[in-house]
Design a protein around this motif. Structure first.
Motif, PDB file in Angstrom:
ATOM      1  N   ILE A 289       0.817  -1.223   0.000  1.00 62.52           N
ATOM      2  CA  ILE A 289       0.000   0.000   0.000  1.00 62.52           C
ATOM      3  C   ILE A 289       0.847   1.267   0.000  1.00 62.52           C
ATOM      4  CG2 ILE A 289      -2.005  -1.113   1.067  1.00 62.52           C
ATOM      5  CD1 ILE A 289      -1.237   0.320   3.681  1.00 62.52           C
ATOM      6  N   SER A 290       2.164   1.130   0.253  1.00 64.71           N
ATOM      7  CA  SER A 290       2.995   2.347   0.203  1.00 64.71           C
ATOM      8  C   SER A 290       3.481   2.628  -1.223  1.00 64.71           C
ATOM      9  CB  SER A 290       4.192   2.218   1.143  1.00 64.71           C
ATOM     10  OG  SER A 290       5.037   1.181   0.680  1.00 64.71           O
ATOM     11  N   SER A 291       3.275   1.677  -2.133  1.00 62.65           N
ATOM     12  CA  SER A 291       3.682   1.889  -3.527  1.00 62.65           C
ATOM     13  C   SER A 291       2.928   3.094  -4.105  1.00 62.65           C
ATOM     14  CB  SER A 291       3.354   0.631  -4.344  1.00 62.65           C
ATOM     15  OG  SER A 291       3.640   0.871  -5.706  1.00 62.65           O
ATOM     16  N   ILE A 292       3.662   3.969  -4.789  1.00 65.68           N
ATOM     17  CA  ILE A 292       3.055   5.198  -5.312  1.00 65.68           C
ATOM     18  C   ILE A 292       2.506   4.939  -6.713  1.00 65.68           C
ATOM     19  CG2 ILE A 292       3.576   7.549  -6.106  1.00 65.68           C
ATOM     20  CD1 ILE A 292       5.575   7.672  -3.735  1.00 65.68           C
ATOM     21  N   SER A 293       1.222   5.251  -6.924  1.00 65.17           N
ATOM     22  CA  SER A 293       0.617   4.964  -8.227  1.00 65.17           C
ATOM     23  C   SER A 293       0.634   6.179  -9.154  1.00 65.17           C
ATOM     24  CB  SER A 293      -0.814   4.470  -8.040  1.00 65.17           C
ATOM     25  OG  SER A 293      -1.555   5.352  -7.229  1.00 65.17           O
ATOM     26  N   ASP A 294       0.838   7.387  -8.604  1.00 63.73           N
ATOM     27  CA  ASP A 294       0.848   8.575  -9.462  1.00 63.73           C
ATOM     28  C   ASP A 294       1.626   9.692  -8.792  1.00 63.73           C
ATOM     29  OD1 ASP A 294       0.265  10.043 -11.720  1.00 63.73           O
ATOM     30  OD2 ASP A 294      -1.744  10.645 -11.084  1.00 63.73           O
ATOM     31  N   VAL A 295       2.284  10.504  -9.600  1.00 67.07           N
ATOM     32  CA  VAL A 295       2.958  11.702  -9.079  1.00 67.07           C
ATOM     33  C   VAL A 295       2.666  12.851 -10.043  1.00 67.07           C
ATOM     34  CG1 VAL A 295       5.160  11.034 -10.180  1.00 67.07           C
ATOM     35  CG2 VAL A 295       5.162  12.714  -8.339  1.00 67.07           C
ATOM     36  N   LYS A 296       2.284  14.015  -9.490  1.00 62.19           N
ATOM     37  CA  LYS A 296       1.938  15.166 -10.330  1.00 62.19           C
ATOM     38  C   LYS A 296       2.473  16.444  -9.697  1.00 62.19           C
ATOM     39  CE  LYS A 296      -0.968  13.471 -13.562  1.00 62.19           C
ATOM     40  NZ  LYS A 296      -2.102  12.701 -13.098  1.00 62.19           N
ATOM     41  N   PHE A 297       3.223  17.221 -10.472  1.00 59.34           N
ATOM     42  CA  PHE A 297       3.650  18.551 -10.007  1.00 59.34           C
ATOM     43  C   PHE A 297       2.449  19.493  -9.986  1.00 59.34           C
ATOM     44  CE2 PHE A 297       7.959  17.279 -11.481  1.00 59.34           C
ATOM     45  CZ  PHE A 297       8.694  17.687 -10.380  1.00 59.34           C
ATOM     46  N   SER A 298       2.469  20.435  -9.036  1.00 61.72           N
ATOM     47  CA  SER A 298       1.459  21.499  -9.072  1.00 61.72           C
ATOM     48  C   SER A 298       1.777  22.418 -10.256  1.00 61.72           C
ATOM     49  CB  SER A 298       1.470  22.292  -7.767  1.00 61.72           C
ATOM     50  OG  SER A 298       2.747  22.874  -7.564  1.00 61.72           O
ATOM     51  N   HIS A 299       0.777  23.153 -10.727  1.00 65.78           N
ATOM     52  CA  HIS A 299       0.985  24.031 -11.891  1.00 65.78           C
ATOM     53  C   HIS A 299       2.073  25.063 -11.622  1.00 65.78           C
ATOM     54  CE1 HIS A 299      -3.086  22.411 -12.567  1.00 65.78           C
ATOM     55  NE2 HIS A 299      -2.815  22.549 -13.845  1.00 65.78           N
ATOM     56  N   ASN A 300       2.164  25.534 -10.357  1.00 64.97           N
ATOM     57  CA  ASN A 300       3.157  26.569 -10.059  1.00 64.97           C
ATOM     58  C   ASN A 300       4.552  25.989  -9.830  1.00 64.97           C
ATOM     59  OD1 ASN A 300       3.152  25.455  -7.487  1.00 64.97           O
ATOM     60  ND2 ASN A 300       1.986  27.122  -6.544  1.00 64.97           N
ATOM     61  N   GLY A 301       4.673  24.656  -9.807  1.00 66.98           N
ATOM     62  CA  GLY A 301       5.980  24.024  -9.714  1.00 66.98           C
ATOM     63  C   GLY A 301       6.582  23.975  -8.321  1.00 66.98           C
ATOM     64  N   ARG A 302       5.841  24.439  -7.319  1.00 63.46           N
ATOM     65  CA  ARG A 302       6.387  24.472  -5.949  1.00 63.46           C
ATOM     66  C   ARG A 302       6.177  23.142  -5.225  1.00 63.46           C
ATOM     67  NH1 ARG A 302       6.961  28.061  -1.262  1.00 63.46           N
ATOM     68  NH2 ARG A 302       7.806  26.618   0.276  1.00 63.46           N
ATOM     69  N   TYR A 303       5.069  22.465  -5.559  1.00 66.07           N
ATOM     70  CA  TYR A 303       4.703  21.244  -4.837  1.00 66.07           C
ATOM     71  C   TYR A 303       4.600  20.066  -5.794  1.00 66.07           C
ATOM     72  CZ  TYR A 303       3.248  24.670  -1.356  1.00 66.07           C
ATOM     73  OH  TYR A 303       3.234  25.706  -0.467  1.00 66.07           O
ATOM     74  N   MET A 304       4.569  18.875  -5.214  1.00 67.02           N
ATOM     75  CA  MET A 304       4.158  17.723  -6.004  1.00 67.02           C
ATOM     76  C   MET A 304       3.232  16.873  -5.141  1.00 67.02           C
ATOM     77  SD  MET A 304       7.459  15.284  -6.160  1.00 67.02           S
ATOM     78  CE  MET A 304       8.305  14.821  -4.665  1.00 67.02           C
ATOM     79  N   MET A 305       2.343  16.165  -5.815  1.00 67.58           N
ATOM     80  CA  MET A 305       1.377  15.335  -5.116  1.00 67.58           C
ATOM     81  C   MET A 305       1.634  13.887  -5.485  1.00 67.58           C
ATOM     82  SD  MET A 305      -2.755  15.400  -5.619  1.00 67.58           S
ATOM     83  CE  MET A 305      -2.655  16.085  -7.250  1.00 67.58           C
ATOM     84  N   THR A 306       1.551  13.010  -4.498  1.00 70.56           N
ATOM     85  CA  THR A 306       1.690  11.580  -4.781  1.00 70.56           C
ATOM     86  C   THR A 306       0.459  10.856  -4.260  1.00 70.56           C
ATOM     87  OG1 THR A 306       2.840  11.198  -2.675  1.00 70.56           O
ATOM     88  CG2 THR A 306       4.202  11.618  -4.619  1.00 70.56           C
ATOM     89  N   ARG A 307       0.115   9.752  -4.933  1.00 71.64           N
ATOM     90  CA  ARG A 307      -1.039   8.952  -4.518  1.00 71.64           C
ATOM     91  C   ARG A 307      -0.542   7.554  -4.209  1.00 71.64           C
ATOM     92  NH1 ARG A 307      -5.371   6.210  -3.160  1.00 71.64           N
ATOM     93  NH2 ARG A 307      -7.341   6.483  -4.262  1.00 71.64           N
ATOM     94  N   ASP A 308      -0.809   7.085  -3.008  1.00 76.38           N
ATOM     95  CA  ASP A 308      -0.572   5.662  -2.724  1.00 76.38           C
ATOM     96  C   ASP A 308      -1.945   5.021  -2.509  1.00 76.38           C
ATOM     97  OD1 ASP A 308      -1.309   6.062   0.025  1.00 76.38           O
ATOM     98  OD2 ASP A 308       0.707   6.826   0.404  1.00 76.38           O
ATOM     99  N   TYR A 309      -1.979   3.793  -2.002  1.00 80.02           N
ATOM    100  CA  TYR A 309      -3.265   3.089  -2.010  1.00 80.02           C
ATOM    101  C   TYR A 309      -4.312   3.757  -1.123  1.00 80.02           C
ATOM    102  CZ  TYR A 309      -6.683  -0.637  -2.288  1.00 80.02           C
ATOM    103  OH  TYR A 309      -7.840  -1.337  -2.512  1.00 80.02           O
ATOM    104  N   LEU A 310      -3.890   4.281   0.044  1.00 78.74           N
ATOM    105  CA  LEU A 310      -4.883   4.828   0.974  1.00 78.74           C
ATOM    106  C   LEU A 310      -4.872   6.349   1.074  1.00 78.74           C
ATOM    107  CD1 LEU A 310      -4.629   2.301   3.980  1.00 78.74           C
ATOM    108  CD2 LEU A 310      -6.362   2.353   2.184  1.00 78.74           C
ATOM    109  N   SER A 311      -3.834   7.004   0.535  1.00 81.99           N
ATOM    110  CA  SER A 311      -3.744   8.444   0.805  1.00 81.99           C
ATOM    111  C   SER A 311      -3.175   9.253  -0.362  1.00 81.99           C
ATOM    112  CB  SER A 311      -2.868   8.683   2.045  1.00 81.99           C
ATOM    113  OG  SER A 311      -1.554   8.241   1.793  1.00 81.99           O
ATOM    114  N   VAL A 312      -3.365  10.562  -0.255  1.00 81.71           N
ATOM    115  CA  VAL A 312      -2.740  11.528  -1.160  1.00 81.71           C
ATOM    116  C   VAL A 312      -1.812  12.380  -0.304  1.00 81.71           C
ATOM    117  CG1 VAL A 312      -3.147  13.632  -2.493  1.00 81.71           C
ATOM    118  CG2 VAL A 312      -4.603  11.658  -2.854  1.00 81.71           C
ATOM    119  N   LYS A 313      -0.582  12.581  -0.775  1.00 81.44           N
ATOM    120  CA  LYS A 313       0.354  13.412  -0.024  1.00 81.44           C
ATOM    121  C   LYS A 313       0.816  14.572  -0.903  1.00 81.44           C
ATOM    122  CE  LYS A 313       1.897   9.519   2.749  1.00 81.44           C
ATOM    123  NZ  LYS A 313       2.921   8.488   2.984  1.00 81.44           N
ATOM    124  N   VAL A 314       0.938  15.742  -0.303  1.00 79.94           N
ATOM    125  CA  VAL A 314       1.470  16.907  -1.010  1.00 79.94           C
ATOM    126  C   VAL A 314       2.833  17.222  -0.408  1.00 79.94           C
ATOM    127  CG1 VAL A 314       1.162  19.360  -1.526  1.00 79.94           C
ATOM    128  CG2 VAL A 314      -0.821  17.812  -1.559  1.00 79.94           C
TER     129      VAL A 314
END
Length: 451
Positions: A289-314
Motif C-alpha cells: 500500500i505504500s507503492s506510489i501509483s501517481d505523481v503530479k507537479f502542481s501548476h506553479n511548480g512548488r509542490y508535487m502530489m503523490t497517490r498511494d493506495y490509501l492516501s494523497v500526499k502533497v
C-alpha cells in the motif's frame, strides 16, 4: 466566479452539478470500451480519453452562450481514431495489447493540435487538424481525380478553394518504438517543448519530438542480477517550469528528484522524498500500500502530489523528509486490506490531479466515489459518479461512508461498497471548475453550480 479555478473550494460553498455522461448505458461492459486515461489539453477546450481497445476519443468544449454569465459548456465528440493496434512480439512470444496507457497534449503552436499516446511499448505523436475547404478547378485533372489528355487542354484555369463540411483528421506524424524492454507507465512532455520522457518499470528514456530512431536512457534502476530486484518505477514527470528537473516514484513509496544538468545519467538523484513509516501501522500489506501509483507537479511548480493506495500526499520540493499535507482517501479500507489483497484490488493504480490554481486536489476511490481535498481550509468531500444522479444540473450530494459502529441514515456501510466500480482516472479543466471522471466505460463531466 467564471474563471472557476479561483472560486471557492469544494468544501466551502462550491457545489458540483452533473453536466454530461458519455458511453454506453448497458451493464455488460465490452473490455475494449474500458477507459484507461483522461487528459484535458492546455486550454481545456479539448478533452481526450484513451481506452483498452486502443482508441482515442477527443471531445471539444462548445460554449452555449458566451454572453450569459452562467454559460454552461458541453463537450461533444470532435474526433475518434484508432491509435494503437494489438501486436505480437514473435521473439518473446508475447502479445502487446493495444490499451492506451497515457495521453499527453503538446502546447498548441499553430492551427493543428498534437498529442502523444502510448501503449505498453510504442509511443505515437498524432496531429489533429481541421479541413473545411477543398480545391476545385485543376488543369490536369477532372473533378473525380482522373487525369485529362494534355492535348485537350486549351486554357489555363486558376484552382480555387471552396467551402466544405468540416473534417477533423488525425494522422500519425511520428512513431517512437523499440526503446522499452518493460511496460511503459508514463510519458511527460518537457517544458522546453522539444523533448519528452517515457518511463517503464526499470528505465526512463529521453526523446526529442523530432527524432524517432534513438532516445537517451537517463535513469536505469535495473540490477545486474534480476534476483536482487526490490523496486520498480511506477510514474515519472517533468517539472512544469524547469526543463532540467524530473521526478520519478517507486513501488517502495519513495520519490526521487533528478537534475539533468548534473550528469547525463540521472541514476544518482538530487533529492529523495520519503516519509518514515509509522510503526503502529506496520502490517503484512505495508509495502504494497505504500507503492506510489501517481505523481503530479502542481501548476506553479512548488509542490508535487503523490497517490498511494490509501492516501494523497502533497510535498514541498524544498522539504524531503515528510509531506506538508496528507489526506486520507479511504482510511476505512485499512481493516479490509486482506480481502482487497485476495481480489487484487490492492494493486489498483489510482491517479490524482490538481485544479487550475493548485488549491484543490482530486482523486478516485471505489463504489464510483471520488474525493476532493481543499488545501487551505483542509476540507474534503466525497462525491459519486452514477447514472442515478444524471439529470442536467442536478447537484451532487456529498457521500459518507460508515467505517464501523452505528450507521446513520444517509451513510453507506463499508461492506456494501462495490469494488468493481472504481474511479482510477480523473482530470480537472486547467482554467475552470469542470472535471472529467472516468468510471469503467463511462466518462462523467461535472461542473460547479453557478448561482
Amino acid at each position: 466566479t467564471s474563471d472557476g479555478a479561483a472560486g471557492p473550494g469544494p468544501g466551502a460553498d462550491m457545489q458540483w452539478c452533473f453536466s454530461q455522461v458519455k458511453g454506453a448505458i448497458d451493464d455488460d461492459v465490452a473490455e475494449a470500451d474500458i477507459i484507461s486515461t483522461v487528459e484535458f489539453n492546455h486550454t481545456g477546450e479539448l478533452l481526450a480519453t484513451g481506452d483498452k481497445g486502443g482508441r482515442v476519443v477527443i471531445f471539444q468544449q462548445e460554449i452555449e452562450n458566451k454572453n450569459l454569465p452562467q454559460f454552461r459548456s458541453e463537450y461533444n465528440v470532435y474526433s475518434t481514431f484508432q491509435s494503437h493496434e494489438p501486436e505480437f512480439d514473435y521473439l518473446k512470444s508475447l502479445e502487446i495489447e493495444e490499451k492506451i496507457n497515457k495521453i499527453r497534449w503538446l502546447p498548441q503552436k499553430n492551427a493543428a493540435q498534437f498529442l502523444l499516446s502510448t501503449n505498453d511499448k510504442t509511443i505515437k505523436l498524432w496531429k489533429i487538424s481541421e479541413r473545411d475547404k477543398r480545391p476545385e478547378g485543376y488543369n490536369l485533372k477532372e473533378e473525380d481525380g482522373r487525369y485529362k489528355d494534355p492535348n485537350s487542354i486549351t486554357a489555363l484555369r486558376v484552382p480555387v478553394l471552396i467551402p466544405m463540411d468540416l473534417m477533423v483528421e488525425a494522422s500519425p506524424r511520428r512513431v517512437f518504438s523499440n526503446a522499452h524492454t518493460y511496460h511503459i507507465n508514463s510519458i511527460s512532455v518537457n517544458s522546453d517543448n522539444e523533448t519528452y520522457l517515457s518511463a517503464d518499470d526499470l528505465r526512463i528514456n529521453l526523446w526529442n519530438l523530432e527524432i524517432t530512431d534513438r532516445s537517451f536512457n537517463i535513469v536505469d534502476i535495473k540490477p545486474t542480477n534480476m534476483e536482487e530486484l526490490t523496486e520498480v518505477i511506477t510514474a515519472a514527470e517533468f517539472h512544469p517550469l524547469h526543463c532540467n528537473t524530473l521526478v520519478y516514484s517507486s513501488s517502495k513509496g519513495t520519490i526521487r528528484l533528478c537534475d539533468m544538468r548534473e550528469s547525463a545519467l540521472c541514476d544518482k538523484h538530487s533529492k529523495l522524498f520519503e516519509e518514515p513509516e509509522d510503526p503502529s501501522n506496520r502490517s503484512f500489506f505495508s509495502e504494497i500500500i505504500s507503492s506510489i501509483s501517481d505523481v503530479k507537479f502542481s501548476h506553479n511548480g512548488r509542490y508535487m502530489m503523490t497517490r498511494d493506495y490509501l492516501s494523497v500526499k502533497v510535498w514541498d520540493l524544498n522539504m524531503e523528509n515528510r509531506p506538508v499535507e496528507t489526506y486520507q482517501v479511504h482510511e476505512y479500507l485499512r481493516s479490509k486490506l486482506c480481502s482487497l489483497y485476495e481480489n487484487d484490488c490492492i494493486f489498483d493504480k489510482f491517479e490524482c490531479c490538481w485544479n487550475g490554481n493548485d488549491s484543490v486536489v482530486m482523486t478516485g476511490s471505489y463504489n464510483n466515489f471520488f474525493r476532493m481535498f481543499e488545501r487551505s481550509q483542509r476540507r474534503d468531500v466525497t462525491l459519486e459518479a452514477s447514472r442515478e444522479n444524471s439529470k442536467p444540473l442536478q447537484v451532487l450530494k456529498p457521500r459518507k461512508v460508515c467505517a464501523g459502529g452505528k450507521r446513520k441514515k444517509d451513510e453507506i456501510s463499508v461492506d456494501s461498497l462495490d469494488f468493481n466500480k472504481k474511479i482510477l482516472h480523473t482530470a480537472w479543466h486547467p482554467q475552470e471548475n469542470i472535471i472529467a471522471v472516468a468510471t469503467t466505460n463511462n466518462l462523467y463531466i461535472f461542473q460547479d453550480k453557478v448561482n
